[in-house]
Motif scaffolding. Structure first.
Motif, mmCIF file in Angstrom:
data_model
loop_
_atom_site.group_PDB
_atom_site.id
_atom_site.type_symbol
_atom_site.label_atom_id
_atom_site.label_comp_id
_atom_site.label_asym_id
_atom_site.label_seq_id
_atom_site.Cartn_x
_atom_site.Cartn_y
_atom_site.Cartn_z
ATOM 1 N N UNK A 171 0.730 -1.236 -0.263
ATOM 2 C CA UNK A 171 0.117 0.034 -0.249
ATOM 3 C C UNK A 171 0.581 1.248 -0.057
ATOM 4 N N UNK A 172 1.819 1.447 0.346
ATOM 5 C CA UNK A 172 2.401 2.813 0.291
ATOM 6 C C UNK A 172 3.095 3.122 -1.234
ATOM 7 N N UNK A 173 3.418 4.024 -1.028
ATOM 8 C CA UNK A 173 3.875 4.791 -2.825
ATOM 9 C C UNK A 173 5.621 4.419 -3.007
ATOM 10 N N UNK A 174 5.623 3.978 -3.824
ATOM 11 C CA UNK A 174 6.393 3.270 -4.551
ATOM 12 C C UNK A 174 7.004 4.677 -5.061
ATOM 13 N N UNK A 175 8.925 5.914 -4.804
ATOM 14 C CA UNK A 175 8.693 6.879 -5.094
ATOM 15 C C UNK A 175 10.144 7.214 -5.212
ATOM 16 N N UNK A 176 10.811 5.124 -5.036
ATOM 17 C CA UNK A 176 12.106 5.572 -5.368
ATOM 18 C C UNK A 176 12.689 5.991 -7.225
ATOM 19 N N UNK A 177 13.919 7.025 -6.565
ATOM 20 C CA UNK A 177 15.245 7.522 -6.918
ATOM 21 C C UNK A 177 13.755 8.569 -7.551
ATOM 22 N N UNK A 178 12.437 8.456 -7.411
ATOM 23 C CA UNK A 178 12.191 10.192 -7.963
ATOM 24 C C UNK A 178 12.565 11.548 -8.030
ATOM 25 N N UNK A 179 11.968 12.087 -8.905
ATOM 26 C CA UNK A 179 12.952 13.263 -8.564
ATOM 27 C C UNK A 179 11.700 14.352 -7.893
ATOM 28 N N UNK A 180 11.733 14.438 -6.704
ATOM 29 C CA UNK A 180 10.959 15.426 -6.153
ATOM 30 C C UNK A 180 11.494 16.535 -5.742
#
Length: 272
Positions: A171-180
């Motif tokens: 259920x947790x969001x997968x933002x691996x390596x995301x440009x934030x």
């Protein structure tokens, strides 16, 4: 965390101030080549401007963490012989330090993983890899210099990734390596999110819920964590917190300390 994984500058020969390079930037007021002592390093291996590093243009120094590698190299690998007292060892010492620092960082993550009940099925394997990594930190300088660190990191990271999946669940969001970079994430629900290696530079995370989020390797420079809840977040380091901004309303994991430079907002009040 074991004391051996926390920097003990009293027993180090100022290795981070000599072995590592840095370039004139927002983090450092000057450029320094690797192996060259910082002009602020005193003869006793202490920093001459330690109490005013940020004011004098060296915030990068305040966010660095060797995870105890400095004293291990100084007192164990080189048996208390300093690069000043034994100049012949200087080159080797400066080569070993960044290798040791990476090994100690891995020990930090592995040690934390063993405290996570949700990953209990992996504890035996984690202990095995931790013992293997710790053994490497006691190797001779020649062995450490030739060590294939990327290969060892890959081996450890695979196990840490399994740990993360067990702890975060589904259920947790997968933002691996995301440009934030600069992202507007105020009051965002990031519970159990994977933010492994995410770029959170300058992100607005005020009031964000980061409970049980995996923050390994996330770049949190100048991220605003005011009022954010990092309770139970894991694989977060002191260096990451030191690089971010926060206030007294920010909830940090018990194993870490609230950075002294964080805004000292009145208790119970948050910026809006």
């Amino acid at each position: 965390m074991p004391e051996g994984l926390r920097a003990d500058c009293q027993n180090c020969f100022g290795l981070c101030c000599v072995a590592l390079p840095f370039a004139a930037s927002a983090d450092f007021a000057i450029t320094k080549d690797p192996g060259k002592p910082c002009p602020n390093l005193r003869q006793d291996y202490r920093c001459g401007i330690h109490s005013t590093l940020r004011q004098q243009g060296f915030p990068g120094c305040t966010v660095f963490d060797c995870f105890g590698a400095g004293q291990k190299v100084s007192q164990v690998t080189f048996e208390g012989n300093s690069w000043r007292g034994s100049p012949g060892t200087a080159k080797q010492m400066f080569q070993v330090f960044p290798v040791m620092r990476q090994l100690h960082e891995l020990l930090w993550y592995l040690t934390e993983a063993l405290t996570l009940p949700a990953a209990s099925t992996l504890h035996e394997r984690l202990r095995g890899v931790l013992e293997e990594t710790e053994k490497l930190t006691y190797a001779d300088a020649e062995v450490l210099i030739e060590l294939d660190v990327p290969a060892h990191r890959q081996k450890v990271n695979a196990l840490l990734l399994e740990t993360s999946e067990l702890v975060r669940g589904r259920g947790g969001k997968d933002r691996r390596g995301a440009d934030l970079i600069g992202a507007r994430l105020r009051n965002a629900d990031l519970r159990a999110a994977s933010l492994r290696g995410a770029y959170l530079i300058g992100a607005d995370l005020r009031g964000a819920d980061l409970r049980t989020a995996d923050l390994i390797g996330a770049d949190m420079r100048d991220a605003d964590l005011s009022g954010a809840d990092l309770t139970g977040s894991f694989f977060l380091t002191q260096a990451q917190l030191n690089a971010a901004r926060g206030d007294r309303a920010t909830k940090v994991p018990a194993a870490l300390e609230r950075p002294g430079h964080w805004e000292q907002a009145p208790a119970g009040k948050r910026r809006r």
